[in-house]
Design a protein around this motif. Structure first.
Motif, PDB file in Angstrom:
ATOM      1  N   ASP A   1      -5.039  -3.682   4.968  1.00 40.15           N
ATOM      2  CA  ASP A   1      -5.257  -2.669   3.937  1.00 40.15           C
ATOM      3  C   ASP A   1      -6.739  -2.412   3.693  1.00 40.15           C
TER       4      ASP A   1
ATOM      5  N   HIS B   1     -12.270   6.290   2.634  1.00 41.00           N
ATOM      6  CA  HIS B   1     -10.862   6.511   2.292  1.00 41.00           C
ATOM      7  C   HIS B   1     -10.208   5.145   2.168  1.00 41.00           C
TER       8      HIS B   1
ATOM      9  N   ASN C   1      -6.384   2.913   1.202  1.00 35.90           N
ATOM     10  CA  ASN C   1      -4.928   3.014   1.039  1.00 35.90           C
ATOM     11  C   ASN C   1      -4.536   2.917  -0.425  1.00 35.90           C
ATOM     12  N   LYS C   2      -5.213   1.985  -1.113  1.00 37.28           N
ATOM     13  CA  LYS C   2      -4.833   1.702  -2.498  1.00 37.28           C
ATOM     14  C   LYS C   2      -6.070   1.495  -3.359  1.00 37.28           C
TER      15      LYS C   2
ATOM     16  N   ASP D   1      -4.946   6.845  -1.285  1.00 30.46           N
ATOM     17  CA  ASP D   1      -3.595   7.360  -1.063  1.00 30.46           C
ATOM     18  C   ASP D   1      -2.704   7.029  -2.254  1.00 30.46           C
ATOM     19  N   ARG D   2      -2.975   5.885  -2.852  1.00 30.59           N
ATOM     20  CA  ARG D   2      -2.116   5.383  -3.924  1.00 30.59           C
ATOM     21  C   ARG D   2      -2.978   4.685  -4.967  1.00 30.59           C
TER      22      ARG D   2
ATOM     23  N   ASP E   1       0.130   6.371  -9.468  1.00 33.58           N
ATOM     24  CA  ASP E   1       1.387   6.140  -8.757  1.00 33.58           C
ATOM     25  C   ASP E   1       2.218   5.034  -9.394  1.00 33.58           C
TER      26      ASP E   1
END
Length: 252
Positions: free
Chosen positions: A94, A164, A166-167, A200-201, A226
Protein backbone atom coordinates in the motif's frame (compact mmCIF):
# COMPACT_ATOMS: atom_id res chain seq x y z
CA UNK A 1 -3.26 34.69 -4.03
CA UNK A 2 -5.56 37.62 -3.28
CA UNK A 3 -4.36 40.28 -0.84
CA UNK A 4 -7.12 39.55 1.67
CA UNK A 5 -6.35 35.83 1.59
CA UNK A 6 -2.61 36.45 2.05
CA UNK A 7 -3.24 38.72 5.02
CA UNK A 8 -5.62 36.23 6.62
CA UNK A 9 -3.04 33.46 6.29
CA UNK A 10 -0.33 35.79 7.54
CA UNK A 11 -2.23 36.40 10.79
CA UNK A 12 -2.84 32.67 11.17
CA UNK A 13 0.87 31.98 10.71
CA UNK A 14 1.96 34.64 13.20
CA UNK A 15 -0.44 33.22 15.78
CA UNK A 16 0.95 29.73 15.23
CA UNK A 17 4.60 30.70 15.43
CA UNK A 18 4.06 33.48 18.01
CA UNK A 19 6.72 35.47 16.13
CA UNK A 20 8.12 35.49 12.61
CA UNK A 21 10.48 37.61 10.51
CA UNK A 22 9.65 39.67 7.41
CA UNK A 23 12.16 37.88 5.17
CA UNK A 24 10.64 34.49 6.05
CA UNK A 25 7.13 35.74 5.28
CA UNK A 26 8.38 37.20 2.00
CA UNK A 27 9.72 33.82 0.89
CA UNK A 28 6.66 31.92 2.08
CA UNK A 29 4.16 34.11 0.22
CA UNK A 30 6.43 34.88 -2.77
CA UNK A 31 6.09 38.66 -2.46
CA UNK A 32 8.57 41.44 -1.69
CA UNK A 33 9.56 42.34 1.86
CA UNK A 34 8.05 45.80 1.30
CA UNK A 35 4.69 44.18 0.51
CA UNK A 36 4.90 42.17 3.73
CA UNK A 37 5.73 45.32 5.73
CA UNK A 38 2.64 47.05 4.30
CA UNK A 39 0.55 44.01 5.23
CA UNK A 40 1.92 44.05 8.77
CA UNK A 41 1.27 47.75 9.14
CA UNK A 42 -2.36 47.30 8.08
CA UNK A 43 -2.88 44.25 10.30
CA UNK A 44 -1.36 46.03 13.30
CA UNK A 45 -3.83 48.89 12.84
CA UNK A 46 -6.61 46.31 12.86
CA UNK A 47 -5.22 44.91 16.15
CA UNK A 48 -4.59 41.49 14.64
CA UNK A 49 -0.86 41.37 15.43
CA UNK A 50 2.00 43.55 16.63
CA UNK A 51 4.98 44.56 14.55
CA UNK A 52 8.43 43.99 15.98
CA UNK A 53 11.94 44.79 14.75
CA UNK A 54 12.25 42.82 11.52
CA UNK A 55 8.97 40.97 11.83
CA UNK A 56 5.74 40.49 13.77
CA UNK A 57 4.56 38.88 16.99
CA UNK A 58 1.22 37.39 18.00
CA UNK A 59 -1.09 39.26 20.34
CA UNK A 60 -3.15 36.17 21.13
CA UNK A 61 -2.79 35.01 24.70
CA UNK A 62 -3.62 31.43 23.80
CA UNK A 63 -2.24 29.50 20.87
CA UNK A 64 -4.85 28.17 18.50
CA UNK A 65 -3.44 24.66 18.39
CA UNK A 66 -3.18 22.28 21.33
CA UNK A 67 0.38 21.07 21.81
CA UNK A 68 1.34 17.53 20.84
CA UNK A 69 2.10 16.71 24.47
CA UNK A 70 -1.44 17.69 25.48
CA UNK A 71 -3.04 15.84 22.57
CA UNK A 72 -1.21 12.64 23.53
CA UNK A 73 -3.11 12.67 26.83
CA UNK A 74 -6.59 13.68 25.62
CA UNK A 75 -8.72 10.55 24.90
CA UNK A 76 -5.50 8.56 24.48
CA UNK A 77 -7.08 5.16 25.11
CA UNK A 78 -9.76 5.73 22.48
CA UNK A 79 -7.19 6.99 19.98
CA UNK A 80 -5.01 3.91 20.49
CA UNK A 81 -7.96 1.59 19.88
CA UNK A 82 -8.96 3.52 16.77
CA UNK A 83 -5.37 3.37 15.51
CA UNK A 84 -5.22 -0.40 16.05
CA UNK A 85 -8.40 -0.84 14.01
CA UNK A 86 -7.06 1.42 11.24
CA UNK A 87 -3.84 -0.58 10.93
CA UNK A 88 -5.95 -3.64 10.00
CA UNK A 89 -6.94 -1.83 6.78
CA UNK A 90 -3.35 -1.57 5.56
CA UNK A 91 -1.94 -4.26 3.26
CA UNK A 92 1.63 -4.92 2.07
CA UNK A 93 2.43 -2.76 -0.95
CA UNK A 94 0.00 0.00 0.00
CA UNK A 95 0.84 3.66 -0.46
CA UNK A 96 -0.75 5.64 2.36
CA UNK A 97 -0.89 9.18 3.73
CA UNK A 98 -0.82 9.88 7.47
CA UNK A 99 -1.54 13.34 8.83
CA UNK A 100 -0.01 14.94 11.93
CA UNK A 101 -2.70 13.76 14.34
CA UNK A 102 -1.92 11.84 17.52
CA UNK A 103 -3.99 8.93 16.20
CA UNK A 104 -1.79 8.75 13.09
CA UNK A 105 1.26 8.59 15.37
CA UNK A 106 -0.31 5.69 17.27
CA UNK A 107 -0.84 4.01 13.89
CA UNK A 108 2.84 4.48 13.06
CA UNK A 109 3.79 2.82 16.34
CA UNK A 110 1.52 -0.17 15.63
CA UNK A 111 2.35 -0.69 11.96
CA UNK A 112 4.27 -3.92 11.38
CA UNK A 113 7.53 -3.71 9.46
CA UNK A 114 6.21 -4.54 5.99
CA UNK A 115 6.59 -3.30 2.42
CA UNK A 116 4.80 0.03 2.51
CA UNK A 117 5.14 3.65 1.38
CA UNK A 118 4.02 6.32 3.84
CA UNK A 119 3.61 9.98 2.93
CA UNK A 120 3.32 12.28 5.96
CA UNK A 121 3.68 15.87 7.16
CA UNK A 122 4.34 14.70 10.72
CA UNK A 123 7.85 14.61 12.17
CA UNK A 124 6.78 12.22 14.94
CA UNK A 125 5.22 9.79 12.46
CA UNK A 126 8.35 9.90 10.27
CA UNK A 127 10.66 9.28 13.23
CA UNK A 128 8.55 6.37 14.46
CA UNK A 129 8.50 4.74 11.04
CA UNK A 130 12.23 5.24 10.56
CA UNK A 131 12.71 2.29 12.94
CA UNK A 132 11.07 -0.06 10.40
CA UNK A 133 13.37 -1.04 7.54
CA UNK A 134 10.77 -2.12 4.98
CA UNK A 135 8.66 1.02 5.24
CA UNK A 136 9.61 3.80 2.86
CA UNK A 137 8.84 7.20 4.38
CA UNK A 138 8.33 10.40 2.39
CA UNK A 139 8.12 13.67 4.31
CA UNK A 140 6.33 16.60 2.72
CA UNK A 141 8.71 19.23 4.03
CA UNK A 142 7.40 22.75 4.37
CA UNK A 143 7.07 25.26 7.18
CA UNK A 144 7.67 23.66 10.57
CA UNK A 145 5.01 24.25 13.22
CA UNK A 146 6.77 23.50 16.54
CA UNK A 147 3.49 23.24 18.43
CA UNK A 148 2.35 20.21 16.42
CA UNK A 149 5.74 19.00 15.13
CA UNK A 150 4.40 19.06 11.60
CA UNK A 151 4.99 20.67 8.22
CA UNK A 152 2.41 22.97 6.63
CA UNK A 153 2.22 25.72 4.01
CA UNK A 154 2.48 25.91 0.21
CA UNK A 155 5.57 23.65 0.00
CA UNK A 156 3.84 20.87 1.94
CA UNK A 157 0.73 21.20 -0.22
CA UNK A 158 2.73 21.15 -3.49
CA UNK A 159 4.69 18.14 -2.27
CA UNK A 160 1.50 16.19 -1.65
CA UNK A 161 0.20 17.09 -5.11
CA UNK A 162 3.11 15.21 -6.68
CA UNK A 163 1.91 11.87 -5.30
CA UNK A 164 -0.98 9.42 -5.35
CA UNK A 165 -1.91 7.14 -2.44
CA UNK A 166 -4.32 4.24 -2.03
CA UNK A 167 -5.50 5.34 1.38
CA UNK A 168 -5.37 8.50 3.47
CA UNK A 169 -5.80 8.28 7.23
CA UNK A 170 -6.54 11.52 9.00
CA UNK A 171 -8.21 13.10 12.00
CA UNK A 172 -9.48 16.61 12.69
CA UNK A 173 -10.80 18.93 15.37
CA UNK A 174 -14.49 18.65 14.53
CA UNK A 175 -16.82 16.35 12.59
CA UNK A 176 -20.30 17.57 11.68
CA UNK A 177 -22.45 15.18 9.64
CA UNK A 178 -23.96 18.02 7.59
CA UNK A 179 -21.13 20.57 7.59
CA UNK A 180 -18.20 18.18 7.22
CA UNK A 181 -14.70 18.07 8.66
CA UNK A 182 -13.09 21.12 10.26
CA UNK A 183 -9.89 22.02 12.06
CA UNK A 184 -8.83 24.85 14.35
CA UNK A 185 -5.79 25.51 12.16
CA UNK A 186 -6.21 26.72 8.58
CA UNK A 187 -2.77 25.53 7.45
CA UNK A 188 -3.35 22.03 8.83
CA UNK A 189 -6.79 21.99 7.20
CA UNK A 190 -5.29 22.71 3.78
CA UNK A 191 -2.78 19.87 4.14
CA UNK A 192 -5.51 17.42 5.14
CA UNK A 193 -7.65 18.61 2.23
CA UNK A 194 -4.80 17.87 -0.18
CA UNK A 195 -4.31 14.40 1.32
CA UNK A 196 -7.95 13.62 0.62
CA UNK A 197 -7.59 14.84 -2.97
CA UNK A 198 -4.66 12.52 -3.76
CA UNK A 199 -6.17 9.41 -2.14
CA UNK A 200 -8.37 6.70 -3.67
CA UNK A 201 -9.92 6.16 -0.27
CA UNK A 202 -10.08 8.34 2.85
CA UNK A 203 -10.51 6.93 6.34
CA UNK A 204 -11.46 9.36 9.10
CA UNK A 205 -10.12 8.55 12.57
CA UNK A 206 -12.27 10.38 15.10
CA UNK A 207 -13.32 9.54 18.64
CA UNK A 208 -16.89 10.34 19.71
CA UNK A 209 -15.93 13.65 21.34
CA UNK A 210 -15.17 15.19 17.92
CA UNK A 211 -18.67 14.69 16.49
CA UNK A 212 -21.06 17.63 16.49
CA UNK A 213 -18.13 20.05 16.69
CA UNK A 214 -17.49 22.78 14.10
CA UNK A 215 -14.03 24.33 14.16
CA UNK A 216 -12.64 27.34 12.29
CA UNK A 217 -11.29 25.94 9.00
CA UNK A 218 -13.21 23.66 6.64
CA UNK A 219 -11.40 20.55 5.37
CA UNK A 220 -13.91 18.50 3.40
CA UNK A 221 -17.54 17.47 3.09
CA UNK A 222 -18.64 14.14 4.53
CA UNK A 223 -19.28 12.79 1.03
CA UNK A 224 -15.51 12.92 0.48
CA UNK A 225 -15.00 10.43 3.31
CA UNK A 226 -15.21 6.71 2.55
CA UNK A 227 -15.22 5.32 6.07
CA UNK A 228 -15.04 6.35 9.71
CA UNK A 229 -13.39 4.61 12.66
CA UNK A 230 -14.63 5.81 16.03
CA UNK A 231 -15.24 4.47 19.52
CA UNK A 232 -18.37 2.77 20.83
CA UNK A 233 -19.56 5.90 22.67
CA UNK A 234 -20.76 7.37 19.39
CA UNK A 235 -24.34 8.66 19.50
CA UNK A 236 -26.77 6.29 17.67
CA UNK A 237 -28.19 9.26 15.73
CA UNK A 238 -24.75 9.94 14.26
CA UNK A 239 -24.37 6.28 13.35
CA UNK A 240 -27.67 6.46 11.51
CA UNK A 241 -26.71 9.69 9.73
CA UNK A 242 -23.45 8.15 8.51
CA UNK A 243 -25.35 5.10 7.28
CA UNK A 244 -27.70 7.33 5.31
CA UNK A 245 -24.70 8.92 3.62
CA UNK A 246 -23.31 5.44 2.76
CA UNK A 247 -20.23 6.03 4.91
CA UNK A 248 -18.93 2.81 6.41
CA UNK A 249 -18.55 3.02 10.20
CA UNK A 250 -16.39 0.86 12.45
CA UNK A 251 -16.52 1.32 16.23
CA UNK A 252 -14.07 0.01 18.80
Amino acid sequence: MLVAERQRKLVQLVNERMSIRVNELSKLFSVTEETIRRDLEKLEKEHLLRRSHGGAVSIEKEQSEVSYQEREIIHSREKQRIASEAVKLIEPGDQIALDASTTAWYMAKELPDMRLTVLTNSIKVAVELSKKEQIRVISTGGLLVPQSLSYVGPLAERSLSAYHVNKAFLSCKGVHVERGLTDSNEFQALVKKRMIEIADRTILLADASKFGIRAFAHIASMNQIDSVISNSDLDPSIEEALKEKSIKLSTV
